[in-house]
Write a protein that holds these residues in place. Structure first.
Motif, PDB file in Angstrom:
ATOM      1  N   GLU A 197      -0.468  -9.552   5.448  1.00 16.35           N
ATOM      2  CA  GLU A 197       0.131  -8.071   5.658  1.00 16.35           C
ATOM      3  C   GLU A 197       1.361  -7.733   5.403  1.00 16.35           C
ATOM      4  O   GLU A 197       2.258  -7.155   5.935  1.00 16.35           O
ATOM      5  CB  GLU A 197       1.630  -9.623   6.332  1.00 16.35           C
ATOM      6  N   ARG A 198       1.122  -7.307   3.916  1.00 17.37           N
ATOM      7  CA  ARG A 198       1.551  -6.151   3.054  1.00 17.37           C
ATOM      8  C   ARG A 198       1.641  -4.971   3.313  1.00 17.37           C
ATOM      9  O   ARG A 198       0.319  -4.664   4.199  1.00 17.37           O
ATOM     10  CB  ARG A 198       1.323  -6.868   1.694  1.00 17.37           C
ATOM     11  N   ASP A 199       2.633  -4.471   3.212  1.00 22.63           N
ATOM     12  CA  ASP A 199       2.122  -2.867   3.351  1.00 22.63           C
ATOM     13  C   ASP A 199       1.443  -2.267   2.288  1.00 22.63           C
ATOM     14  O   ASP A 199       1.098  -2.788   1.948  1.00 22.63           O
ATOM     15  CB  ASP A 199       4.080  -1.942   3.029  1.00 22.63           C
ATOM     16  N   ILE A 200       0.796  -1.040   2.976  1.00 26.26           N
ATOM     17  CA  ILE A 200      -0.565  -0.318   1.896  1.00 26.26           C
ATOM     18  C   ILE A 200       0.229   0.910   2.027  1.00 26.26           C
ATOM     19  O   ILE A 200       0.768   1.963   2.520  1.00 26.26           O
ATOM     20  CB  ILE A 200      -1.360  -0.075   3.098  1.00 26.26           C
ATOM     21  N   VAL A 201       0.352   0.880   0.510  1.00 19.00           N
ATOM     22  CA  VAL A 201       0.361   2.377   0.039  1.00 19.00           C
ATOM     23  C   VAL A 201      -1.309   3.198  -0.631  1.00 19.00           C
ATOM     24  O   VAL A 201      -1.027   2.567  -1.354  1.00 19.00           O
ATOM     25  CB  VAL A 201       1.754   2.026  -0.702  1.00 19.00           C
ATOM     26  N   LEU A 202      -0.939   3.897   0.038  1.00 21.92           N
ATOM     27  CA  LEU A 202      -2.431   5.001   0.093  1.00 21.92           C
ATOM     28  C   LEU A 202      -2.251   5.924  -1.097  1.00 21.92           C
ATOM     29  O   LEU A 202      -1.364   7.578  -0.819  1.00 21.92           O
ATOM     30  CB  LEU A 202      -3.389   5.360   0.105  1.00 21.92           C
ATOM     31  N   THR A 203      -2.001   6.280  -2.609  1.00 21.34           N
ATOM     32  CA  THR A 203      -2.581   7.379  -3.393  1.00 21.34           C
ATOM     33  C   THR A 203      -3.014   7.970  -3.424  1.00 21.34           C
ATOM     34  O   THR A 203      -4.305   7.276  -4.723  1.00 21.34           O
ATOM     35  CB  THR A 203      -1.330   6.794  -4.200  1.00 21.34           C
ATOM     36  N   ALA A 204      -3.263   9.551  -3.417  1.00 21.37           N
ATOM     37  CA  ALA A 204      -4.598   9.934  -3.811  1.00 21.37           C
ATOM     38  C   ALA A 204      -4.465  11.743  -5.150  1.00 21.37           C
ATOM     39  O   ALA A 204      -3.378  12.136  -4.385  1.00 21.37           O
ATOM     40  CB  ALA A 204      -5.554  10.731  -2.365  1.00 21.37           C
ATOM     41  N   GLY A 205      -4.832  12.063  -5.789  1.00 17.14           N
ATOM     42  CA  GLY A 205      -4.651  13.369  -6.600  1.00 17.14           C
ATOM     43  C   GLY A 205      -5.873  13.903  -6.507  1.00 17.14           C
ATOM     44  O   GLY A 205      -7.138  13.654  -6.720  1.00 17.14           O
ATOM     45  N   GLY A 206      -5.821  15.218  -6.319  1.00 23.31           N
ATOM     46  CA  GLY A 206      -6.979  15.619  -5.979  1.00 23.31           C
ATOM     47  C   GLY A 206      -8.166  15.218  -5.156  1.00 23.31           C
ATOM     48  O   GLY A 206      -7.994  14.868  -4.487  1.00 23.31           O
ATOM     49  N   THR A 207      -9.647  15.183  -5.993  1.00 29.20           N
ATOM     50  CA  THR A 207     -10.702  14.594  -4.909  1.00 29.20           C
ATOM     51  C   THR A 207     -10.638  13.264  -4.630  1.00 29.20           C
ATOM     52  O   THR A 207     -11.601  12.855  -4.304  1.00 29.20           O
ATOM     53  CB  THR A 207     -12.035  14.827  -5.289  1.00 29.20           C
ATOM     54  N   GLY A 208      -9.645  13.026  -5.810  1.00 22.83           N
ATOM     55  CA  GLY A 208      -9.459  11.204  -4.885  1.00 22.83           C
ATOM     56  C   GLY A 208      -9.199  11.299  -4.076  1.00 22.83           C
ATOM     57  O   GLY A 208      -8.850   9.919  -3.665  1.00 22.83           O
ATOM     58  N   LEU A 209      -8.987  12.053  -2.656  1.00 23.74           N
ATOM     59  CA  LEU A 209      -8.875  12.050  -1.717  1.00 23.74           C
ATOM     60  C   LEU A 209      -9.646  11.354  -0.952  1.00 23.74           C
ATOM     61  O   LEU A 209      -9.768  10.194   0.036  1.00 23.74           O
ATOM     62  CB  LEU A 209      -8.469  13.501  -1.420  1.00 23.74           C
ATOM     63  N   SER A 210     -11.085  11.175  -1.524  1.00 22.36           N
ATOM     64  CA  SER A 210     -12.505  11.001  -0.917  1.00 22.36           C
ATOM     65  C   SER A 210     -12.573   9.568  -0.374  1.00 22.36           C
ATOM     66  O   SER A 210     -12.024   8.892   0.618  1.00 22.36           O
ATOM     67  CB  SER A 210     -13.526  10.906  -1.707  1.00 22.36           C
ATOM     68  N   PRO A 211     -11.719   8.514  -1.326  1.00 21.30           N
ATOM     69  CA  PRO A 211     -11.926   6.782  -1.201  1.00 21.30           C
ATOM     70  C   PRO A 211     -10.509   6.977  -0.126  1.00 21.30           C
ATOM     71  O   PRO A 211     -10.011   5.858   0.986  1.00 21.30           O
ATOM     72  CB  PRO A 211     -12.022   6.051  -2.371  1.00 21.30           C
ATOM     73  N   ILE A 212      -9.346   7.638  -0.175  1.00 16.38           N
ATOM     74  CA  ILE A 212      -8.697   7.643   0.160  1.00 16.38           C
ATOM     75  C   ILE A 212      -8.585   8.030   2.250  1.00 16.38           C
ATOM     76  O   ILE A 212      -8.495   6.935   2.732  1.00 16.38           O
ATOM     77  CB  ILE A 212      -7.197   8.345  -0.447  1.00 16.38           C
TER      78      ILE A 212
END
Length: 339
Positions: free
Chosen positions: A212-227
Motif C-alpha cells: 500500500e506504499r506510495d510509488i515514486v518512479l524516477t527516470a533520467g535520459g533513456t532510464g525512462l524505458s523501465p519506468i
C-alpha cells in the motif's frame, strides 16, 4: 549468424567440465563461454541477479582449477576476491576443469532467464539520437516490467537494455541513445530490420512490489524505458496507490515519450508527473535543473514510499544519495544504472 563465445555451436570442442562441490552436479562450458550462462543452459541454476558483473550475487569460490575474468572492470570485482578465490560466474570462463562452491542452486522465480534469438523489426526515432527498437523473439518473453535484457551485439560486445513494453509477447522494445565512439551504441544503431542478435532475458531486481506504499518512479535520459514499463503495469492493473513520476533530461527534445507519460498518468486515479530540464524553453512550466531538484522538494510528502529509479550512473547515484539523506529505507529502493 556465426557462433560466438556466448553461444558455442560445439561446446564439446575444447570445453571444460565444472563440478559443484558437495553435489553430484556437473556441466560443460565451451571455449570462452561464461560459467553462469553455461550452467543455465545445462539446466543448473547458480545464484545470480544482474548478469553484468555489478551486484556480486553470482560470486562462487574456486576450489580447484584456473579461470579467466572476461570483464576485469566489472564493478563487483574486489581486491580481496583473488585472495579468497572468489569469482564472478557471470563474467568468468574456465581455463581448465573446475570445482566450484556455491551457496545454493535452483530456479529463480523472479528471473526465469533464457536465451532468445531476436530479429529487429523497426527502429523509431524519438528524439536526437534516441530510438525505440522493436525486436521479434523466437519464443514468448517471460519477465516482470522493470527488468532488462542482455543483448549480444558482437563477439564479446554485450549491453543491457530495459524492456519498455509488456511481457508475455513475442516482441520486446528497448529505448536507447546513440553515443558516438562507443562500440555497443554504434553496433545497435547500425542494425537494420531483419538483422538478428542473441538476447538473454530477464535480469535485474526492479519490478513492482505489492503493498500500500506510495510509488515514486524516477527516470533520467533513456532510464525512462523501465519506468514506462512499470507505469504501464500500474495503469493496466488500475492500481489505486498514489504515484509520482519524475523524469529529467537536458532539453525538451530529449524528454522523449512525454505524451505517453502524460496519458498513462492521466489514466491512474492518484498519479502526478514531474519534469525537470537543464536547458528549457521559455514555455517550460516544470522544474529547471536536475531531476533531483524536482524530487528533493517533494520528498517530505513521500516518506515511506517505494522508490524505483533508472538512468545514467551519475544520476542514479545522486538520487540514491538524496534518498539516504532523507532516511529512505534501503529495502524501499530499487534501481538500475547503465552507462
Amino acid at each position: 549468424m556465426s557462433s560466438s563465445p556466448e553461444h558455442p555451436s560445439d561446446p564439446g570442442a575444447g570445453a571444460f567440465s565444472v563440478r559443484l562441490a558437495g553435489t553430484d552436479l556437473r556441466f560443460t562450458v565451451g571455449p570462452g563461454e561464461r560459467i553462469l550462462a553455461a550452467a543455465r543452459r545445462a539446466g543448473i541454476w547458480l545464484p545470480f541477479e544482474c548478469g553484468w558483473g555489478s551486484c556480486g550475487t553470482c560470486k562462487a569460490t574456486l576450489v580447484e582449477g584456473e579461470v579467466e575474468l572476461l570483464y576485469p572492470d566489472a564493478p563487483a570485482v574486489e581486491p580481496r576476491d583473488a585472495r579468497r578465490r572468489r569469482i564472478l560466474t557471470c563474467q568468468t570462463t574456465p581455463c581448465s576443469d573446475l570445482t566450484l562452491k556455491v551457496l545454493r542452486t535452483g530456479p529463480t522465480a523472479e528471473r526465469p532467464t533464457c536465451d532468445h534469438r531476436a530479429e529487429l523489426l523497426d527502429a523509431q526515432e524519438l528524439g536526437p539520437d534516441i530510438r525505440r527498437f522493436r525486436f521479434r523473439l523466437d519464443t514468448t518473453s517471460r519477465y516482470r516490467p522493470g527488468q532488462y535484457a542482455i543483448v549480444e551485439l558482437g563477439r564479446g560486445l554485450r549491453r543491457c537494455y530495459s524492456m519498455t513494453g509488456p511481457a508475455g509477447l513475442d516482441t520486446v522494445e528497448f529505448i536507447a541513445k546513440r553515443y558516438p565512439g562507443r562500440a555497443g551504441s554504434t553496433a545497435l544503431f547500425t542494425l537494420s530490420p531483419g538483422d538478428a542478435v542473441p538476447v538473454e532475458l530477464p535480469y535485474g531486481d526492479m519490478w513492482l512490489r505489492p503493498g500500500e506504499r506510495d510509488i515514486v518512479l524516477t527516470a533520467g535520459g533513456t532510464g525512462l524505458s523501465p519506468i514506462l514499463a512499470l507505469l504501464r503495469e500500474l495503469a493496466d492493473t488500475a492500481d489505486t496507490r498514489r504515484v509520482h513520476v519524475f523524469y529529467g533530461a537536458n532539453t525538451e527534445e530529449d524528454l522523449v515519450c512525454w505524451d505517453e507519460l502524460q496519458a498513462l498518468v492521466a489514466g491512474l486515479p492518484a498519479a502526478r508527473l514531474h519534469g525537470a530540464l537543464l536547458k528549457p524553453s521559455e514555455s517550460w512550466s516544470g522544474t529547471v535543473g536536475l531531476v533531483t531538484d524536482a524530487l528533493r522538494v517533494r520528498l517530505p510528502e513521500l516518506r515511506g514510499a517505494e522508490h524505483y529509479l533508472a538512468g545514467p550512473p551519475v544520476m542514479v547515484d545522486a538520487v540514491l544519495t538524496l534518498l539516504r539523506e532523507h532516511n529512505a529505507p534501503i529495502d524501499h529502493i530499487h534501481y538500475d544504472r547503465f552507462g
